[in-house]
Design a protein around this motif. Structure first.
Motif, PDB file in Angstrom:
ATOM      1  N   UNK A  21       0.836  -1.210   0.000  1.00  0.00           N
ATOM      2  CA  UNK A  21       0.000   0.000   0.000  1.00  0.00           C
ATOM      3  C   UNK A  21       0.866   1.253   0.000  1.00  0.00           C
ATOM      4  N   UNK A  32     -16.108   5.407   9.517  1.00  0.00           N
ATOM      5  CA  UNK A  32     -15.484   6.670   9.096  1.00  0.00           C
ATOM      6  C   UNK A  32     -16.339   7.354   8.036  1.00  0.00           C
ATOM      7  N   UNK A  92      -9.438   7.375   4.656  1.00  0.00           N
ATOM      8  CA  UNK A  92     -10.330   6.529   3.849  1.00  0.00           C
ATOM      9  C   UNK A  92      -9.647   6.070   2.565  1.00  0.00           C
ATOM     10  N   UNK A 110      -6.375   5.622   1.988  1.00  0.00           N
ATOM     11  CA  UNK A 110      -5.335   4.619   2.247  1.00  0.00           C
ATOM     12  C   UNK A 110      -5.970   3.318   2.743  1.00  0.00           C
ATOM     13  N   UNK A 111      -7.059   3.442   3.485  1.00  0.00           N
ATOM     14  CA  UNK A 111      -7.762   2.249   3.964  1.00  0.00           C
ATOM     15  C   UNK A 111      -8.362   1.474   2.786  1.00  0.00           C
ATOM     16  N   UNK A 112      -8.924   2.186   1.850  1.00  0.00           N
ATOM     17  CA  UNK A 112      -9.428   1.569   0.612  1.00  0.00           C
ATOM     18  C   UNK A 112      -8.335   0.789  -0.098  1.00  0.00           C
ATOM     19  N   UNK A 113      -7.203   1.446  -0.269  1.00  0.00           N
ATOM     20  CA  UNK A 113      -6.083   0.811  -0.972  1.00  0.00           C
ATOM     21  C   UNK A 113      -5.583  -0.404  -0.196  1.00  0.00           C
ATOM     22  N   UNK A 114      -5.524  -0.276   1.128  1.00  0.00           N
ATOM     23  CA  UNK A 114      -5.044  -1.390   1.956  1.00  0.00           C
ATOM     24  C   UNK A 114      -6.003  -2.586   1.870  1.00  0.00           C
ATOM     25  N   UNK A 115      -7.294  -2.306   1.916  1.00  0.00           N
ATOM     26  CA  UNK A 115      -8.282  -3.388   1.792  1.00  0.00           C
ATOM     27  C   UNK A 115      -8.164  -4.039   0.408  1.00  0.00           C
ATOM     28  N   UNK A 148      -5.458  -4.351  -1.362  1.00  0.00           N
ATOM     29  CA  UNK A 148      -4.274  -5.227  -1.338  1.00  0.00           C
ATOM     30  C   UNK A 148      -4.588  -6.542  -0.627  1.00  0.00           C
TER      31      UNK A 148
END
Lengths: 280, 280
Positions: free
Chosen positions: A195, A257, B240, B242-247, B249
């Motif tokens: 990420x 969020x 949100x 970075x969380x989207x991108x992490x999910x 991955x």
């Protein structure tokens, strides 16, 4: 006694150093397909000599398999075929269920002890081996009821001398538990590294701000795919279950969020704080 | 000089100790709504006296705001209203964009310096304060072009004396970067703790196998919601993203496991290993 360590990397190398230091073994034979690693291990004083698996099987009281779990599955039957009287074969791999199924019907099953030291670092190879890696850590012994009593006693005596704590469980339990407290940690670290590395391509300066918290959550992403892909493969169902649950937790946080429900978010964090009772 | 530290917790307390030890300030006035924490800070020798914000504003050359970011937003305008000639107001919070927007038009904007030391631990309160927390770490200074030159110089001199490295950026960049290298690490830790704590209810023995790797990825889950919910709130859009991108991955890894495409999984891990060039 003479111990053979097959795979002179982080775990095998560290074990070789500890066996010698604690007086469990007075001679260590190293075996490794990677001849450069074998030479390095000897140069670093981790092993007393490098040899072939056959020679090591001939001359040692204890043979420790410290290779990736798929390699252990590929080698263990042939090794048990050739085991000598009184000799003990032990593995130190991170998954157990498939391995224990594989050896279940073997006539020499009793000579095998399935062990997993809950210790390691994100580094690999003989250079990563360190004395004291296992001190104070937990050794999981799996399905010891199917191992001969003297074989289990030899391993238990070693565990004692290494100042480790012993936990007994069956292979299925082991694989379920390690999925939760070890394998998922690696998955999240790999994903987090991907990420952030992806974002770095747009925003070059991103790592200037990285500090201890980031390092802590992402350091496992330095771990070797040679070791970890076979673990995920062998523990696929458990890893998929925990990964599903983890993604669900992240989705829940995302939704909170998005809807700006900070009160529920606060309560979730409070709940996660209960990890304090586990981690000192 | 006399420094006032508003909020005598982990960061404020550690800063108070460092300012005194490094000779930046010879007298520290502590201010805290939590009177027990204020008394504790004095008992621990972190501050020389506890007082009110008004008194501290009257008597100090430097006022450091080390309170949760929402509390800083609530207090900063009133503080800038009353700033005295030559006095410097500095915050040490984890989000900057909203704060800098809020003070942008203030007649005393120049007296304010937005700072963020990239250092911390998962603990909170004055008992968590430690000398040397900032040594060798990075101090981010945001939008210094809008601060008076003498105010920036005072903060830069302090940063030097604390043996910190300075990075300059604007508030938007800061919030984007910290979302990636700090805020997401906390989200993944909170979520991982919740995942494993949930499983523990079915499988009581799960934590017997926890070792360093698990602890590393989950230790941030001990962090206080009082500090972190306001950060996620203020940096909602970046978090949100970075969380989207992490999910994404994690979903990708899940799909590779489901389809048993271990070759691609191997390549992904190799790619994530590039984090080695960042983390020593």
């Amino acid at each position: 006694m003479i111990a053979a360590v097959v795979g002179v990397g982080l775990i095998g190398g560290s074990l070789a150093l500890s066996l010698k230091e604690r007086g469990v073994a007075n001679w260590i034979i190293g075996v490794d397909n990677n001849t450069a690693n074998l030479a390095k291990a000897q140069e670093l004083g981790i092993i007393d000599e490098g040899s072939t698996l056959e020679d090591a099987m001939d001359r040692s009281n204890l043979v420790v398999l410290a290779i990736p779990v798929d390699a252990t599955l590929g080698a263990v039957v042939g090794i048990l075929d050739k085991v000598k009287d009184g000799q003990v074969i032990m593995d130190v791999g991170s998954t157990k269920h498939k391995l224990l199924q594989l050896v279940a019907g073997h006539p020499n099953r009793g000579r095998f002890v399935a062990a997993h030291p809950m210790a390691g670092t994100e580094y690999s190879g003989p250079e990563a081996a360190v004395k004291g890696l296992f001190t104070g850590k937990t050794m999981v012994l799996c399905d010891v009821k199917n191992s001969d009593e003297d074989a289990v006693e030899m391993v238990e005596a070693m565990v004692d001398k290494l100042n480790m704590r012993t936990v007994y469980m069956n292979g299925e339990e082991h694989d379920l538990h390690t999925a939760y407290v070890s394998h998922i940690s690696h998955i999240t670290s790999f994903a987090l590294a991907l990420t952030v590395l992806k974002k770095e391509k747009e925003q070059g300066r991103i790592f200037e701000l990285a500090s201890g918290g980031f390092e802590s959550t992402v350091r496992l992403a330095k771990s070797s795919p040679d070791m970890w892909v076979p673990i995920f493969k062998h523990n696929r169902n458990n890893v998929l279950d925990v990964l599903d649950e983890h993604i669900r937790q992240l989705e829940q946080m995302k939704e909170l969020l998005q809807s700006e429900d900070y009160e529920t978010f606060y309560k979730l964090i409070q709940k996660s704080n209960k990890i304090r009772k586990i981690l000192k």
